[in-house]
Write an enzyme that holds these catalytic residues in place. Sequence first.
Site, mmCIF file in Angstrom:
data_model
loop_
_atom_site.group_PDB
_atom_site.id
_atom_site.type_symbol
_atom_site.label_atom_id
_atom_site.label_comp_id
_atom_site.label_asym_id
_atom_site.label_seq_id
_atom_site.Cartn_x
_atom_site.Cartn_y
_atom_site.Cartn_z
ATOM 1 N N GLU A 1 -2.074 38.728 29.360
ATOM 2 C CA GLU A 1 -1.348 37.593 29.950
ATOM 3 C C GLU A 1 -1.364 37.778 31.450
ATOM 4 O O GLU A 1 -1.473 38.896 31.933
ATOM 5 C CB GLU A 1 0.124 37.614 29.505
ATOM 6 C CG GLU A 1 0.320 37.391 28.044
ATOM 7 C CD GLU A 1 1.641 37.975 27.564
ATOM 8 O OE1 GLU A 1 2.576 38.111 28.379
ATOM 9 O OE2 GLU A 1 1.715 38.307 26.386
ATOM 10 N N LYS B 1 0.336 38.143 35.033
ATOM 11 C CA LYS B 1 1.614 38.706 35.470
ATOM 12 C C LYS B 1 2.185 37.755 36.517
ATOM 13 O O LYS B 1 1.678 37.666 37.633
ATOM 14 C CB LYS B 1 1.394 40.100 36.052
ATOM 15 C CG LYS B 1 2.686 40.830 36.344
ATOM 16 C CD LYS B 1 2.415 42.301 36.638
ATOM 17 C CE LYS B 1 3.679 43.102 36.784
ATOM 18 N NZ LYS B 1 4.556 42.661 37.835
ATOM 19 N N ASP C 1 4.677 36.191 39.199
ATOM 20 C CA ASP C 1 5.486 36.812 40.242
ATOM 21 C C ASP C 1 6.718 35.947 40.511
ATOM 22 O O ASP C 1 6.685 35.026 41.317
ATOM 23 C CB ASP C 1 4.644 36.947 41.509
ATOM 24 C CG ASP C 1 5.236 37.967 42.458
ATOM 25 O OD1 ASP C 1 6.194 38.656 42.061
ATOM 26 O OD2 ASP C 1 4.750 38.061 43.595
ATOM 27 N N TYR D 1 7.367 35.152 27.720
ATOM 28 C CA TYR D 1 6.312 36.064 27.268
ATOM 29 C C TYR D 1 6.754 37.181 26.340
ATOM 30 O O TYR D 1 5.992 38.084 26.068
ATOM 31 C CB TYR D 1 5.560 36.648 28.464
ATOM 32 C CG TYR D 1 6.439 37.186 29.578
ATOM 33 C CD1 TYR D 1 7.281 38.261 29.367
ATOM 34 C CD2 TYR D 1 6.398 36.610 30.845
ATOM 35 C CE1 TYR D 1 8.073 38.754 30.379
ATOM 36 C CE2 TYR D 1 7.194 37.092 31.863
ATOM 37 C CZ TYR D 1 8.032 38.166 31.633
ATOM 38 O OH TYR D 1 8.812 38.643 32.636
ATOM 39 N N LYS E 1 -2.683 45.506 38.542
ATOM 40 C CA LYS E 1 -2.361 44.761 39.762
ATOM 41 C C LYS E 1 -3.625 44.452 40.554
ATOM 42 O O LYS E 1 -4.438 45.346 40.809
ATOM 43 C CB LYS E 1 -1.427 45.607 40.649
ATOM 44 C CG LYS E 1 -0.075 45.871 40.021
ATOM 45 C CD LYS E 1 0.866 44.716 40.291
ATOM 46 C CE LYS E 1 2.243 45.173 40.450
ATOM 47 N NZ LYS E 1 2.929 45.263 41.584
ATOM 48 N N CYS F 1 1.735 38.205 83.143
ATOM 49 C CA CYS F 1 2.790 37.967 82.157
ATOM 50 C C CYS F 1 3.003 36.461 81.943
ATOM 51 O O CYS F 1 3.210 35.724 82.906
ATOM 52 C CB CYS F 1 4.089 38.609 82.628
ATOM 53 S SG CYS F 1 5.474 38.246 81.532
ATOM 54 N N CYS G 1 6.696 35.544 83.309
ATOM 55 C CA CYS G 1 7.139 35.596 84.700
ATOM 56 C C CYS G 1 5.988 35.667 85.696
ATOM 57 O O CYS G 1 6.200 35.676 86.903
ATOM 58 C CB CYS G 1 8.084 36.785 84.907
ATOM 59 S SG CYS G 1 7.243 38.368 84.793
ATOM 60 N N CYS H 1 4.515 44.256 80.970
ATOM 61 C CA CYS H 1 4.912 43.531 82.164
ATOM 62 C C CYS H 1 5.894 44.448 82.893
ATOM 63 O O CYS H 1 6.927 44.809 82.339
ATOM 64 C CB CYS H 1 5.587 42.215 81.791
ATOM 65 S SG CYS H 1 6.454 41.504 83.205
ATOM 66 N N CYS I 1 11.876 39.621 84.556
ATOM 67 C CA CYS I 1 11.157 38.911 83.499
ATOM 68 C C CYS I 1 12.161 38.505 82.408
ATOM 69 O O CYS I 1 12.820 39.375 81.825
ATOM 70 C CB CYS I 1 10.066 39.832 82.959
ATOM 71 S SG CYS I 1 9.114 39.126 81.626
HETATM 72 S S1 IVH Z 1 6.164 41.922 29.686
HETATM 73 C C1 IVH Z 1 8.736 45.984 28.875
HETATM 74 N N1 IVH Z 1 4.655 39.993 30.562
HETATM 75 O O1 IVH Z 1 6.601 42.090 35.326
HETATM 76 C C2 IVH Z 1 8.409 45.006 29.950
HETATM 77 N N2 IVH Z 1 6.157 41.004 32.092
HETATM 78 O O2 IVH Z 1 6.825 45.231 35.681
HETATM 79 C C3 IVH Z 1 7.928 43.735 29.338
HETATM 80 N N3 IVH Z 1 6.129 40.013 34.331
HETATM 81 O O3 IVH Z 1 9.927 42.848 34.641
HETATM 82 C C4 IVH Z 1 7.491 42.806 30.373
HETATM 83 N N4 IVH Z 1 4.608 38.485 33.908
HETATM 84 O O4 IVH Z 1 9.381 40.474 35.316
HETATM 85 C C5 IVH Z 1 5.605 40.891 30.888
HETATM 86 N N5 IVH Z 1 3.273 38.237 31.163
HETATM 87 C C6 IVH Z 1 4.226 39.119 31.492
HETATM 88 C C7 IVH Z 1 4.788 39.197 32.776
HETATM 89 C C8 IVH Z 1 5.757 40.160 33.049
HETATM 90 C C9 IVH Z 1 5.424 38.986 34.818
HETATM 91 C C10 IVH Z 1 7.102 40.807 35.110
HETATM 92 C C11 IVH Z 1 8.420 40.980 34.429
HETATM 93 C C12 IVH Z 1 8.637 42.455 34.290
HETATM 94 C C13 IVH Z 1 7.645 43.025 35.255
HETATM 95 C C14 IVH Z 1 7.116 44.330 34.701
#
Ligand code: IVH
Length: 687
Positions: free
Chosen positions: A112, A114, A116, A235, A322, A425, A428, A443, A449
């Site tokens: 999935e 991640k 933010d 999720y 990441k 500058c 000034c 300066c 200044c």
């Molecule tokens: S599963 C046991 N799925 O990432 C942790 N987390 O570092 C289960 N996050 O605190 C988390 N997208 O806020 C999961 N598809 C995703 C996610 C996700 C973002 C965030 C979530 C979590 C942090 C984990």
Amino acid sequence: MSELIQQKIEELSKKIEEHNYNYYVLSNPTISDFEFDKLLEELIKLEKEHPEFLKTDSPSQRVGGQVTKEFKTVKHKYPMLSLGNTYNEEELRDFDERIRKSGLTHYEYVCELKYDGVSISLTYINGKLSQAVTRGDGEKGDDVTTNVKTISSIPLTLRGDNFPKEFEIRGEIFMPKKEFLRINENIHKQLMEEGYGEEEIYEKQLKNPRNATSGTLKQLDSKAVAQRKLDCYLYSVLGEDLPFASHFESLETAKKWGLKVSGDMEKFSSLEGVIGYLKKWDKKRHTLNVETDGVVIKVNAYEHQRFLGFTAKSPRWAIAYKYKAAQVSTILEDISYQVGRTGAITPVANLKPVLLAGTTVKRASLHNADIIEKLDVRIGDTVFVEKGGEIIPKIIGVDLTKRNSGNGSTLFEENAHQTKYITHCPECGTELIRAEGEANHYCPNELGCPPQVKGKMEHFVSRKAMDIDSLGSETIAQLYDAGLIKTIADIYDLKKEDLLKIERMAEKSANNLLEGIEASEKVPFERVMFAIGIRHIGETTAKKLAFYFKNIDAIKNASVEQLLEVGDIGEKTANTIIAYFADNRCIEIIERLKGAGLQFELSEQQLVNSSDKLKDLTFVVSGVFTRFNRDDLKKTIEQNGGKNVGSISGKTSYVVAGENMGPEKLKKAEKLGVKIISENDFIKMLE
Ligand code: IVH
């Protein structure tokens, strides 16, 4: 009659929720926004007339209105854990290796994105949203149910009837990128009309979608939340006796209950599939309307998850991958030069605004002349901008293929010329200097200044200096711009009638300010020494000078050799002190401050208590004392020429140990052979 109305309210509610689902969950609206608003208005009107039929899960709740005083803290039924991170393929292979070594052979992964944003845990009881709690510290979080109810993609009531009686579903609340840009554009428009400058507007805009989400969720007025269209992807399903065997199945089923699950998750039977998914989304993720910073990889079968279990902080069956810092290219429209409080010049790149990792970037630091030269950046160039961990993005290079080629910029002809660094500058007009071996231009017009003078004044009134807290930076700027204070000495000539000329300054604040200024006349000499702002003279050096020379005339008349005697003062500092007192303008300021009644010598009491008996000695003070309180003990050390430091090292001369000194400190002192003395031993040193 009333039954009919109740029925109408129920019908309308159902219809509206259906449209909500179509629009926000399926992204497939079947009526226009106008028609939708009409339905909602009708419902709100009926509910107002018949509040007895208003239900907590009515779609009218989504417009907000309820104001919370304070969020209730709630303990999570299942702790909200975090995930381990990986940053490259190798680390990911290690993760897979660990799983295989555990004994599992046939297992699947679910990938999935991640998201933010801000993680949230939703509880549904009998198909109704009963509670929404933030992650908090993982054990306990804030109950933000009222706010979460305004998020249209989160169902207040589930669809169908085959869901568990009670379960939790977790996910990420986020501000869609487009919503983020829309809000910032509005702020910009409004503040422009109110006459704010670009710089101030930039300060007041939302910084990035994640901050904006968390700030929005913390609003106490749910109406304010409803106005910012947050969204949510779910999720992970949790509960007892869940009717599925795998994670993938749980999310597929949750979708059927009307919960919003991203369509971008995929299932793989090998790590190679996972790696393909990572590659596919590396670039593509930027096209989504949600900010993402990686991929989450989870072992699919619940049985396998149970088998792998958890470490103290995170599941062994899941990991985050990441992506590297985001990069983007845009056009360098201009280079401007900022003058800092110390006179240092910072070149700033003004960019054609571009969205980078969720933040609109318009400016980037160019650091100094060397970097500009090395990168050979020119106005009109297409440049690569990167955002790492730091807040200010940086320019990492120039796209030379676009130079002079008509890159769509009207500026492109300019990039034929190399950038010439400014010589004077911008504030000034004074010619800039660059000390040998230093990267920055300065300066030198310290006393004339504007940003430097204002900076000096801010330092002068700060807490550790003269402590005139009624004189904030804004007032300083106003007084300076009005020509009422040109140097720190002018502060003591301010009259009430002058102050009242300043915008927003009322009688009461004027009196306050004058009182604060008067009170500062009692500030002891060592702090005045710090306040006058001689370059390189920090708090400690100011104290040393004060206690060593005892009055300002002695410091003024000291030779380099005498200054070097003080200890901890090097040649560079000694020379700046000499230069300061050789400047007639500085002498005049000192004389005027003297005339105003400021302390330019040690007090009688300080004179009695001061000596240079502890010169060149370094002390660590630890524990609780009987004859001194800790601060007085430290002061005594300074007044007698010694130096206080926070932690023990080989250079420490003595540890003055009181009651309850930490055992770690004791061990360290013994190990390094630093002498440990008692309070009484210390007093003897001064006799
Ligand atoms: S599963 C046991 N799925 O990432 C942790 N987390 O570092 C289960 N996050 O605190 C988390 N997208 O806020 C999961 N598809 C995703 C996610 C996700 C973002 C965030 C979530 C979590 C942090 C984990």
